[in-house]
Motif scaffolding. Sequence first.
Motif, mmCIF file in Angstrom:
data_model
loop_
_atom_site.group_PDB
_atom_site.id
_atom_site.type_symbol
_atom_site.label_atom_id
_atom_site.label_comp_id
_atom_site.label_asym_id
_atom_site.label_seq_id
_atom_site.Cartn_x
_atom_site.Cartn_y
_atom_site.Cartn_z
ATOM 1 N N ASP A 66 0.862 -1.188 0.000
ATOM 2 C CA ASP A 66 0.000 0.000 0.000
ATOM 3 C C ASP A 66 0.894 1.232 0.000
ATOM 4 N N HIS A 67 0.754 2.067 -0.995
ATOM 5 C CA HIS A 67 1.645 3.221 -1.086
ATOM 6 C C HIS A 67 1.170 4.414 -0.260
ATOM 7 N N VAL A 68 0.061 4.249 0.424
ATOM 8 C CA VAL A 68 -0.399 5.126 1.496
ATOM 9 C C VAL A 68 -0.890 6.496 1.033
ATOM 10 N N GLY B 64 7.573 2.622 -0.729
ATOM 11 C CA GLY B 64 7.506 1.153 -0.693
ATOM 12 C C GLY B 64 8.289 0.541 -1.840
ATOM 13 N N LEU B 65 8.489 1.331 -2.888
ATOM 14 C CA LEU B 65 9.237 0.848 -4.059
ATOM 15 C C LEU B 65 10.262 1.886 -4.512
ATOM 16 N N ALA B 66 10.910 2.509 -3.538
ATOM 17 C CA ALA B 66 11.874 3.571 -3.855
ATOM 18 C C ALA B 66 13.031 3.050 -4.693
ATOM 19 N N ASN B 67 13.308 1.752 -4.574
ATOM 20 C CA ASN B 67 14.442 1.206 -5.308
ATOM 21 C C ASN B 67 14.053 0.523 -6.618
ATOM 22 N N ALA B 68 12.787 0.518 -6.935
ATOM 23 C CA ALA B 68 12.337 0.057 -8.260
ATOM 24 C C ALA B 68 12.620 1.218 -9.214
ATOM 25 N N GLN B 69 13.903 1.423 -9.495
ATOM 26 C CA GLN B 69 14.360 2.692 -10.066
ATOM 27 C C GLN B 69 13.894 2.951 -11.490
ATOM 28 N N MET B 70 14.129 1.983 -12.364
ATOM 29 C CA MET B 70 13.906 2.279 -13.775
ATOM 30 C C MET B 70 12.864 1.327 -14.356
ATOM 31 N N ILE B 71 11.915 1.893 -15.071
ATOM 32 C CA ILE B 71 10.933 1.066 -15.781
ATOM 33 C C ILE B 71 11.564 0.623 -17.092
ATOM 34 N N VAL B 72 11.558 -0.678 -17.331
ATOM 35 C CA VAL B 72 12.154 -1.178 -18.582
ATOM 36 C C VAL B 72 11.177 -1.988 -19.425
ATOM 37 N N GLY B 73 10.046 -2.387 -18.848
ATOM 38 C CA GLY B 73 9.100 -3.162 -19.630
ATOM 39 C C GLY B 73 7.672 -2.841 -19.247
ATOM 40 N N ASP C 243 -10.957 13.834 -8.001
ATOM 41 C CA ASP C 243 -10.662 12.490 -7.500
ATOM 42 C C ASP C 243 -9.354 12.528 -6.710
ATOM 43 N N THR C 244 -9.308 11.796 -5.621
ATOM 44 C CA THR C 244 -8.052 11.634 -4.881
ATOM 45 C C THR C 244 -7.454 10.288 -5.261
ATOM 46 N N VAL C 245 -6.312 10.355 -5.929
ATOM 47 C CA VAL C 245 -5.684 9.154 -6.468
ATOM 48 C C VAL C 245 -4.740 8.553 -5.425
ATOM 49 N N ARG C 246 -4.912 7.266 -5.190
ATOM 50 C CA ARG C 246 -4.009 6.473 -4.351
ATOM 51 C C ARG C 246 -3.478 5.319 -5.193
ATOM 52 N N ALA C 247 -2.531 4.592 -4.645
ATOM 53 C CA ALA C 247 -1.958 3.490 -5.419
ATOM 54 C C ALA C 247 -1.531 2.344 -4.519
ATOM 55 N N THR D 233 6.701 0.629 3.627
ATOM 56 C CA THR D 233 6.534 2.079 3.495
ATOM 57 C C THR D 233 7.016 2.783 4.754
ATOM 58 N N ASN D 234 7.262 4.055 4.611
ATOM 59 C CA ASN D 234 7.853 4.857 5.679
ATOM 60 C C ASN D 234 6.777 5.349 6.636
ATOM 61 N N PRO D 235 6.782 4.854 7.881
ATOM 62 C CA PRO D 235 5.776 5.334 8.843
ATOM 63 C C PRO D 235 6.174 6.656 9.467
ATOM 64 N N GLY D 236 7.357 7.151 9.148
ATOM 65 C CA GLY D 236 7.843 8.376 9.793
ATOM 66 C C GLY D 236 8.361 8.067 11.191
ATOM 67 N N ARG D 237 9.064 9.021 11.753
ATOM 68 C CA ARG D 237 9.596 8.855 13.097
ATOM 69 C C ARG D 237 8.652 9.442 14.132
ATOM 70 N N PHE D 238 8.684 8.836 15.313
ATOM 71 C CA PHE D 238 7.942 9.383 16.443
ATOM 72 C C PHE D 238 8.942 9.995 17.429
ATOM 73 N N PHE D 239 8.403 10.658 18.416
ATOM 74 C CA PHE D 239 9.279 11.388 19.348
ATOM 75 C C PHE D 239 10.343 10.480 19.964
ATOM 76 N N GLU D 240 9.962 9.242 20.250
ATOM 77 C CA GLU D 240 10.918 8.318 20.869
ATOM 78 C C GLU D 240 12.084 7.974 19.950
ATOM 79 N N ASP D 241 11.939 8.235 18.661
ATOM 80 C CA ASP D 241 12.940 7.783 17.688
ATOM 81 C C ASP D 241 14.093 8.771 17.498
#
Lengths: 343, 343, 343
Positions: B205-207, B260-269, B283-287, C4-12
């Motif tokens: 979930d990309h939140v 969640g996929l910060a290292n899925a760097q380059m799209i190749v396919g 619309d509020t877009v989520r992914a 995914t990144n939950p962010g830091r809390f005060f304790e962190d």
Amino acid sequence: MAKTNPGRFFEDYAVGETIGHAVPRTIGAGERALYHALYPARHAIYSSDAFAQACGLRASPMDDLAAFHTVFGKTVPDISLNALANLGYAEGRWLRPVWPGDTLRSSSEVIGLKQNSNGKSGVVWVRTTGTNQHGEAVLEYVRWVMVRKREQGSAAPEPVIPDLKPALEAGDLMVPEGLDFSGYDFELAGEPHRWGDYEPGETIDHVDGVTIEEAEHMMATRLWQNTAKVHFDASARPDGRRLIYGGHVISMARALSFNGLANAQMIVGLNAGAHANPCFAGDTVRAWSEVLDKAETDVPGIGALRLRLVATKGGAPGALRGGDGKYLADVLLDLDYWALVPI
Amino acid sequence: MAKTNPGRFFEDYAVGETIGHAVPRTIGAGERALYHALYPARHAIYSSDAFAQACGLRASPMDDLAAFHTVFGKTVPDISLNALANLGYAEGRWLRPVWPGDTLRSSSEVIGLKQNSNGKSGVVWVRTTGTNQHGEAVLEYVRWVMVRKREQGSAAPEPVIPDLKPALEAGDLMVPEGLDFSGYDFELAGEPHRWGDYEPGETIDHVDGVTIEEAEHMMATRLWQNTAKVHFDASARPDGRRLIYGGHVISMARALSFNGLANAQMIVGLNAGAHANPCFAGDTVRAWSEVLDKAETDVPGIGALRLRLVATKGGAPGALRGGDGKYLADVLLDLDYWALVPI
Amino acid sequence: MAKTNPGRFFEDYAVGETIGHAVPRTIGAGERALYHALYPARHAIYSSDAFAQACGLRASPMDDLAAFHTVFGKTVPDISLNALANLGYAEGRWLRPVWPGDTLRSSSEVIGLKQNSNGKSGVVWVRTTGTNQHGEAVLEYVRWVMVRKREQGSAAPEPVIPDLKPALEAGDLMVPEGLDFSGYDFELAGEPHRWGDYEPGETIDHVDGVTIEEAEHMMATRLWQNTAKVHFDASARPDGRRLIYGGHVISMARALSFNGLANAQMIVGLNAGAHANPCFAGDTVRAWSEVLDKAETDVPGIGALRLRLVATKGGAPGALRGGDGKYLADVLLDLDYWALVPI
């Protein structure tokens, strides 16, 4: 408050005076991208370095209208901050391309003054010149505006009304150095129509429409450092609406005109222009053109078309004025310009 | 009106024909900035020259999707101006990076045709190739669209349905020349997860969500010179709403997937893609993403993840289709792609 | 979801810890153009390469606030994702210009911690440093935020409250290498007022206003890769409104301040700052400044003005706090900074 610019009033202008406008501006790759994001611009010389190079230029120049808006924007604090109306344009000539990375500045010579009969305002004519960082003129045009007087009772100046050409002649147009359409690729440019395919009297419906958003016209107007408050401040007008900078409508209409005039590549002359009615966010802008004239230039293979570009928010292509001779209520812009087209 | 482009109808396509699309386009620093302004893009290779150079590239390339949109946009006037629906994508491959300053052009080969049983429309399959100013292919993909017939009674062509891979295999993927993840800085990239940390079947979930604005989707769509009028003209649809270009949703979802996929760097396919439901401003877009497969590439240290990227305007992560097998009403996009990830 | 990144809390957070922030960013011509499209920015050094060069710089640097926002944006995922409030700034110093093409990264040292008496949150002080691709510090500032605790019952850390200067002294300010105002062109810069023309206590009404649009503040905020969801997701707050990034208000007010402070060219110090009230789309932002102090720098011809920059959505210039000492409801921003001005 004494430190802020109150703008000039009618009494503050003198014929012959030259006003140097503030804040030079470097424009380049970023402004080019924004121009393409704000308008559906597709004329190939401004879209592609490779296409521009195949036409003899060293790179894709800045859009002619981006150059115009940048030069124009600088004049606003000195010419039109207290203007009641932007009345007209004449004798606009693009003198050389503006390249990405160029720095533009503007100056204006006052060439005419005439107080209105009501004693409250007057008309000011200026010839504005844009120059690059090498001191070369890139653009010049005449504009006249109606400006408020500071005091109604102040003395009227001797009226001077400049003698302006109703339209530039072909010999007035500057073909950019090196421009060469001998290997012009019509498929890449998007349409097959050559200079010879257009005839005076012909009307072209550009078909597409774009509904205008507040964020877009404000971004465009700021990009050219045009500071007229009616464009940005919803509280500036009694109706709470932000008036859209006329140049935004010009650029939108010109970009829409690609569809039918894809080969009218470069604007080189501005004969006249009227912002016929105000444009507001929510309006859907459409455009049509009329071929007014055609001419050869002094460069083989490069012709010029004189075009009337009309932006509307409704109405049929070709409909411009009512029986009373006034612009129809849906007409936003009536622009008369020369463009270069492969023969 | 004869000078404007009416678009092609189903009858105007022939299998084997290659269509050269108009208006080449130079993209660079300005388009990169706009991409970051329009989408919450943070993949480090596209954000930082220094990071890209540390990964063996000469600079930060243009975002893979910016390249895709630019190539795609050029096809619209010839392929989808009279399209009733954009049906699918297959066999999309990014063949080499697009560098700032590159000029892109597109051409499409018609590889399939099948008239619909109603006799009013048909499906056209094209394989589109984007090339740079050196004539090198940078991207290719198959797209199929449903196109109106000019006349209902016209003869149907012999049906030709291309044989397309349901998904690219790892051996089909091109790793950009020089790409080297051996010194990859996970802290700078934003997440510690390597290729080995992802498992097929995993849902992420990309939140974050982004509420879509008219000005933004129009600027994006114009930036790629996509001229389909439903995106710009509020009067084009009976409901007065502007349909958001599917590519805007793709880029928004991909950018959101950084979390969640910060290292899925380059799209190749690009294996497949469906615009499941229309998206509109407001619309509020989520992914969310699902890991579909993983593979090693022929370059040590560089793995590939096959990912399903789903954009929604509501609903729970993982929810895609209803009991009837159809996409849920809140699903906007279902995209199946391969990305390169450090092992 | 564990990815995914939950962010830091005060304790962190622990005093003395240094946090390296993710996603380095190259900024250049595109970001400069967007800065001018999003704000009515006109300070000449940032507008014109030629003007900057005439002032001894090698080119027009990136706007000081663009550098600030870029460095700040990187800190959001680690510092303020779970923040309840952004409480203040101090000891902000611009250490060297950011040039187009530079790649910025950020790191923050935790310099203070104090749990709130309610046991639910605490205040975290960080000193953030932005560095370029050469490893040179370009900017540093202290910020403190109120951060949620993960668990109310967790132990409170030993309180550490950093000793911060109420304002930088002139000797703390770094004049960019080579900066030389000896040939400063006041006409081109837009106003005649020198350092000597400003006096402490003086209030300047910047006159103009800009009505804020959702698309604009989101584009700005994304451009700096600031990911705080309240700025983008209309469903994030109970009232369905998107909170405008405080930095957008800072940049808007600074740009508006050109009118009266055109020669306050470069921001070199940030003494303090408060986002007094939230800003929302539809607000019309205005600004006024108060001259708080003035000082000479160690470079002949270059003076410094300490300015209070106040952004409002109403109210009279000069009106800041009510009888209760609290900010008036129309005040959006109260920023205390040092700028360099020709003597």
